[in-house]
Each structure stands twice: as structure tokens, then as C-alpha cells.
Design an enzyme around this catalytic site. Sequence first.
Site, mmCIF file in Angstrom:
data_model
loop_
_atom_site.group_PDB
_atom_site.id
_atom_site.type_symbol
_atom_site.label_atom_id
_atom_site.label_comp_id
_atom_site.label_asym_id
_atom_site.label_seq_id
_atom_site.Cartn_x
_atom_site.Cartn_y
_atom_site.Cartn_z
ATOM 1 C CB SER A 146 8.586 -8.252 -6.574
ATOM 2 O OG SER A 146 9.061 -8.471 -5.265
ATOM 3 C CE1 TYR A 159 3.757 -9.334 -4.129
ATOM 4 C CE2 TYR A 159 6.063 -9.887 -3.771
ATOM 5 C CZ TYR A 159 5.080 -8.957 -4.099
ATOM 6 O OH TYR A 159 5.443 -7.666 -4.411
HETATM 7 P P1 NAP Z 1 -0.230 -1.305 -1.811
HETATM 8 O O1 NAP Z 1 -0.146 0.020 -1.150
HETATM 9 O O2 NAP Z 1 -0.771 -2.473 -1.062
HETATM 10 O O3 NAP Z 1 -0.977 -1.132 -3.204
HETATM 11 C C1 NAP Z 1 -1.482 -2.207 -3.947
HETATM 12 C C2 NAP Z 1 -2.529 -1.667 -4.888
HETATM 13 O O4 NAP Z 1 -3.136 -2.759 -5.593
HETATM 14 C C3 NAP Z 1 -3.658 -0.969 -4.130
HETATM 15 O O5 NAP Z 1 -4.090 0.117 -4.877
HETATM 16 C C4 NAP Z 1 -4.705 -2.063 -4.083
HETATM 17 O O6 NAP Z 1 -6.011 -1.610 -3.869
HETATM 18 C C5 NAP Z 1 -4.548 -2.638 -5.465
HETATM 19 N N1 NAP Z 1 -5.241 -3.897 -5.580
HETATM 20 C C6 NAP Z 1 -5.023 -5.027 -4.874
HETATM 21 N N2 NAP Z 1 -5.923 -5.962 -5.210
HETATM 22 C C7 NAP Z 1 -6.726 -5.410 -6.148
HETATM 23 C C8 NAP Z 1 -7.863 -5.855 -6.859
HETATM 24 N N3 NAP Z 1 -8.363 -7.087 -6.685
HETATM 25 N N4 NAP Z 1 -8.451 -5.019 -7.748
HETATM 26 C C9 NAP Z 1 -7.987 -3.760 -7.910
HETATM 27 N N5 NAP Z 1 -6.927 -3.264 -7.246
HETATM 28 C C10 NAP Z 1 -6.318 -4.083 -6.368
HETATM 29 O O7 NAP Z 1 1.228 -1.768 -2.199
HETATM 30 P P2 NAP Z 1 2.313 -1.138 -3.178
HETATM 31 O O8 NAP Z 1 3.608 -1.364 -2.518
HETATM 32 O O9 NAP Z 1 1.966 0.225 -3.639
HETATM 33 O O10 NAP Z 1 2.207 -2.200 -4.370
HETATM 34 C C11 NAP Z 1 2.156 -1.847 -5.723
HETATM 35 C C12 NAP Z 1 2.827 -2.940 -6.527
HETATM 36 O O11 NAP Z 1 4.215 -2.952 -6.211
HETATM 37 C C13 NAP Z 1 2.306 -4.340 -6.240
HETATM 38 O O12 NAP Z 1 2.241 -5.082 -7.438
HETATM 39 C C14 NAP Z 1 3.376 -4.901 -5.320
HETATM 40 O O13 NAP Z 1 3.432 -6.302 -5.369
HETATM 41 C C15 NAP Z 1 4.607 -4.263 -5.914
HETATM 42 N N6 NAP Z 1 5.775 -4.228 -5.044
HETATM 43 C C16 NAP Z 1 5.763 -3.544 -3.864
HETATM 44 C C17 NAP Z 1 6.903 -3.545 -3.072
HETATM 45 C C18 NAP Z 1 6.965 -2.822 -1.763
HETATM 46 O O14 NAP Z 1 7.962 -2.968 -1.073
HETATM 47 N N7 NAP Z 1 5.993 -2.045 -1.382
HETATM 48 C C19 NAP Z 1 8.038 -4.214 -3.498
HETATM 49 C C20 NAP Z 1 8.020 -4.893 -4.702
HETATM 50 C C21 NAP Z 1 6.881 -4.891 -5.466
HETATM 51 P P3 NAP Z 1 -6.628 -1.632 -2.367
HETATM 52 O O15 NAP Z 1 -5.978 -0.498 -1.649
HETATM 53 O O16 NAP Z 1 -8.089 -1.449 -2.599
HETATM 54 O O17 NAP Z 1 -6.276 -2.962 -1.775
#
Ligand code: NAP
Length: 254
Positions: A146, A159
Site C-alpha cells: 500500500s 493498517y
Molecule cells: P476489497 O474490494 O475490500 O477486497 C479485499 C479482498 O480481501 C476481498 O476479496 C475480501 O473478501 C478479502 N478478504 C478480507 N478479509 C478476508 C478474510 N478474512 N478471508 C478471506 N478473504 C478476505 O479491496 P481491494 O482494494 O481490492 O483490496 C485488495 C488489497 O489491496 C488489500 O490488501 C488492500 O489493503 C490493498 N490495497 C487497496 C488499495 C485501494 O485503494 N483499494 C490501496 C492500497 C492497497 P470479502 O469481500 O469477503 O470481504
Amino acid sequence: MILDKFSLKGKVAIVTGSNTGLGQGVCKAFVEAGAKVVGVSRRPSDETAQICGENFYNVLADLSSCDVIPGIIEKTLAKFGRIDILVNNAGIIKRQDSIEFSEENWDSVIAVNLKTVFFLTQAVAQQFIKQGKDGKTKGKVINIASLLSYQGGIRVPSYTASKSGVHGMTMTLSNEWAKLGINVNGIAPGYMATNNTQELREDGERSADILARIPAGRWGTPEDIAGAAVFLASEASDYVNGFTVAVDGGWLGR
Ligand code: NAP
């Protein structure tokens, strides 16, 4: 031919958090690049399965506990016979003022974003070593980090701690495993329009401030990290070790 080095034909990848957002984007890109993909999610990845077709297989698991790790490895091997790539993408974020931040909001984030990432990576690396031939191991790990691997953020202490940890761990594992033929790298996404940032995007003032600071002038999308993910999963990145690539529309350079 250089483009052949980017192909994932014949490779088997595990992608966590496959039901939505960035994980879904990575699954789609990997299948398009020729891989077979096991998507790990706690809710069914039906939409991803529809997008990806027969080269996608969903394993349901809650990554808040390390107990699910042996099952993920066994099911992947039973379905596709090997593992070549791991993408640690699943992650959660909890927002609360640090002055009253709860132990639950600390522990839950550290469990999914850091502890399970380490032990799943360890289990997959052990499988990479088992699969090695003629003393040579091959394997690729991509940790989704991130901007908060580099910056402090606001109201997200667990986080930030977890993603700074992911960045550090990416370097540690690389120091130990590069010589084995295992590449451990990371991707630091910028502000991407997914569930993770929904609360921010709904806050008019924060949302406008963020957008004004992104040199590219827009929020990122799951497609935006696809190229970096395929590169780091492919032979094209064989001499890239321990580095976290920012895909952030220029945020960190500002
Ligand atoms: P997201 O749409 O919230 O996706 C997160 C994913 O993680 C979902 O598939 C979620 O499943 C899964 N997850 C969470 N807790 C879990 C658990 N206990 N067991 C299994 N799966 C679990 O957000 P995203 O943006 O795509 O995030 C993906 C990654 O990118 C994360 O590591 C996030 O921190 C990182 N990131 C995102 C951003 C951003 O701006 N979006 C920026 C920097 C880093 P559920 O749908 O069932 O909750």
C-alpha cells in the site's frame, strides 16, 4: 522473444481475495496471460468464475486464521497439481481515531494483512522447494502492499503497521529466498476505486483532497495493477527481487 517471457502459460497461481476488487482484476489478468488460477475467498467468487471461465477454481477460506492454510495448499494441488505463483491480496482496513483505536481493530487487521500472509507464503515456498528439479526451485510471490507501506495515513494505525510490515517482510523473504529461485516482490496500489476505499470516496471533502493530490488526476482501477502483477508473476521479472512497485498514478513521487 520478449513477449513470451510475460506469458503465464502452464503456470498455476493462488490469488487471495478473489471475489472482488484488485484480486478479481489479478485473476482475470492471470487467466488472460495463460495461467490456471485458484482464487481464495471467504465469500464465493462466482462473478470472478464467470469472468475467468474454466481455468479458475474457487477455494473458500477465512484468512483471519492460519488454520485454513494446509487446506488451501491441498485443494490447489488436487485441482491443478502444482503451485507457481502466490498473490497475497486479501486485506482489510479499520478506520478509527488512534486515541481510542480498539484491540479488536488492531488484531483483526494484523491477522489477515500480516500474519496469514507470512504463514501462507511460507507454506507455498515449501511447496515451491518440493517441486524443484535438478536443485533448482522456481516460484513467484507478490504481496499487495500500500501507499501506507511508505506513509502514515490517518485513523488507520493497524493498517499502516500491517502494510509497512508487508513491505519489510517482502525484503526479508527476498534476502533469504532469491538464491533459491523464489522471487518475492510487492505492488503498492495507490488510491483505487474498490470496496476498500468506499468510505473515503463517500466522504466528499476527503475524496476531493485525495483526487487533487493524484498526479494522474483519477482514482485507479483493478485493471491498473494487472500489468505489474503479470510482470512480477512472469519470467520477465526473474532478476527483480524484494522490491515493491508503486502503481499509484504518481502519488508517491509528489
Ligand atoms: P476489497 O474490494 O475490500 O477486497 C479485499 C479482498 O480481501 C476481498 O476479496 C475480501 O473478501 C478479502 N478478504 C478480507 N478479509 C478476508 C478474510 N478474512 N478471508 C478471506 N478473504 C478476505 O479491496 P481491494 O482494494 O481490492 O483490496 C485488495 C488489497 O489491496 C488489500 O490488501 C488492500 O489493503 C490493498 N490495497 C487497496 C488499495 C485501494 O485503494 N483499494 C490501496 C492500497 C492497497 P470479502 O469481500 O469477503 O470481504
